[in-house]
Design a protein around this motif. Sequence first.
Motif, PDB file in Angstrom:
ATOM      1  N   ARG A   1      -1.794  -0.918  -9.129  1.00 51.08           N
ATOM      2  CA  ARG A   1      -3.022  -0.836  -8.333  1.00 51.08           C
ATOM      3  C   ARG A   1      -2.859  -1.733  -7.113  1.00 51.08           C
ATOM      4  NH1 ARG A   1      -3.717   2.829 -11.073  1.00 51.08           N
ATOM      5  NH2 ARG A   1      -5.416   3.343 -12.503  1.00 51.08           N
ATOM      6  N   TYR A   2      -3.320  -1.242  -5.966  1.00 53.15           N
ATOM      7  CA  TYR A   2      -3.285  -2.052  -4.751  1.00 53.15           C
ATOM      8  C   TYR A   2      -4.704  -2.429  -4.373  1.00 53.15           C
ATOM      9  CZ  TYR A   2      -2.189  -3.713  -0.083  1.00 53.15           C
ATOM     10  OH  TYR A   2      -2.058  -4.501   1.030  1.00 53.15           O
ATOM     11  N   ASN A   3      -4.945  -3.729  -4.268  1.00 53.06           N
ATOM     12  CA  ASN A   3      -6.269  -4.237  -3.919  1.00 53.06           C
ATOM     13  C   ASN A   3      -6.354  -4.338  -2.402  1.00 53.06           C
ATOM     14  OD1 ASN A   3      -8.558  -5.845  -3.390  1.00 53.06           O
ATOM     15  ND2 ASN A   3      -8.412  -6.822  -5.396  1.00 53.06           N
ATOM     16  N   SER A   4      -7.022  -3.377  -1.786  1.00 51.25           N
ATOM     17  CA  SER A   4      -7.102  -3.341  -0.320  1.00 51.25           C
ATOM     18  C   SER A   4      -7.966  -4.462   0.241  1.00 51.25           C
ATOM     19  CB  SER A   4      -7.641  -1.982   0.141  1.00 51.25           C
ATOM     20  OG  SER A   4      -8.901  -1.720  -0.442  1.00 51.25           O
ATOM     21  N   ASP A   5      -8.855  -5.010  -0.590  1.00 45.41           N
ATOM     22  CA  ASP A   5      -9.696  -6.111  -0.110  1.00 45.41           C
ATOM     23  C   ASP A   5      -8.878  -7.392   0.065  1.00 45.41           C
ATOM     24  OD1 ASP A   5     -11.984  -4.520  -0.106  1.00 45.41           O
ATOM     25  OD2 ASP A   5     -12.451  -5.014  -2.202  1.00 45.41           O
TER      26      ASP A   5
ATOM     27  N   ALA B   1       0.812  -1.219   0.000  1.00 48.25           N
ATOM     28  CA  ALA B   1       0.000   0.000   0.000  1.00 48.25           C
ATOM     29  C   ALA B   1       0.843   1.267   0.000  1.00 48.25           C
ATOM     30  CB  ALA B   1      -0.939  -0.005   1.196  1.00 48.25           C
TER      31      ALA B   1
ATOM     32  N   ASN C   1      -5.393  -7.266  -0.103  1.00 50.77           N
ATOM     33  CA  ASN C   1      -4.034  -6.870   0.282  1.00 50.77           C
ATOM     34  C   ASN C   1      -2.991  -7.375  -0.717  1.00 50.77           C
ATOM     35  OD1 ASN C   1      -4.820  -5.520   2.680  1.00 50.77           O
ATOM     36  ND2 ASN C   1      -4.936  -7.484   3.764  1.00 50.77           N
TER      37      ASN C   1
ATOM     38  N   GLU D   1      -0.595   4.593  -6.003  1.00 48.38           N
ATOM     39  CA  GLU D   1      -1.481   4.164  -7.090  1.00 48.38           C
ATOM     40  C   GLU D   1      -1.128   4.922  -8.371  1.00 48.38           C
ATOM     41  OE1 GLU D   1      -4.672   2.172  -7.012  1.00 48.38           O
ATOM     42  OE2 GLU D   1      -3.543   1.272  -5.367  1.00 48.38           O
TER      43      GLU D   1
END
Length: 348
Positions: free
Chosen positions: A305-309, A201, A311, A205
């Motif tokens: 892109r970072y997928n926070s769902d 994270a 991680n 982005e």
Amino acid sequence: MIDPVYVDENSKQKTADFQRLVQRDEVDMVVGYISSGSCKAIAPEAEALEVLTVFFDCGTPQIFEEIVTEPHYTFRTGAHATMDNVAAALYLQQAGVETDSVAGINQNYAFGQDSWRDFSASIAQVYPDSEVATEQFPKIYAGQYGAEISALLTHAPDVIHSSFWGGDMEAFIIQGAGRGVFERSSVVLTTGETAMHRLGAQMPEGTIIGARGPHGELAPESELNTWFRAAYFDRFGTLPTYPSYKMAQALLALKSASDLAGSVDRDALIEALTGLEWEGPSGMVSMALANGHQAIQDTAYGTYRYNSDTNQATLVDVIRFDAECVNPPVGVNSIDWINGGFEGANCE
């Protein structure tokens, strides 16, 4: 049976270390070197000592264009950095990134200097009206980039290019992100793939990410790549990044040459390596340049892109480039090819 002898490249006596490997340890071949400075020093020594030497990375195109122009014992099994920087410029064009002004922050040695040279020259071809806002060349391993970041913020370019790698790159990402660099400009990191999973994270982005070839998250799907990633993760608990891919590529080149030659004799391996084509975890590789001693291969860039769902660090909007599109033709120096408008490039 292979009996490895290991030497730490991070030495102030690189040439002496190489000589000891050959003259004292009597090794049959040398495989290594990630730093362009190392390869510049070692290439002439390998030719003088007549020992088969395979560079697995080191990006500067100088090695076979200026340093050793008629190699016999020296090979590089990964593409040089001209490919990285031509592809970066083409990615900006194809992705529709505004590029009225560009800036660079690159390490002040061969790899950083050559990377910026090739990128800025490629931008001049792709975006002839674009202007260079500022060029920053901090010392390699400087670690602190406050003054350079201030210059980038002052000039506010549309695009910032950096070939920083390793700790320097990660330090710049963290320091630059904290001061808004990545919000004000589109940032291209030609080696950024190595930091994706480490920073997660913390990686901004929208950063444009390269991997010095189609490695890591940019590697094409294949049975060999699937096996390599699983085997690497099982052993080390982390996914392989581009240096690991490129070392595997070098070792597989030697295996392919040995299989082709039916021998591990030095001269037989040299003959088989010259002009060799083989498959690695990153796809097909061809020793097409420098009289069959310099590899070319396809490459790719993507946007972070970072997928926070989940991680998970991911790349989107990936664009792939054929090897013949982003590498100079046989017999043409990199910068001459770029300045000549990429004549002979096959980008179909």
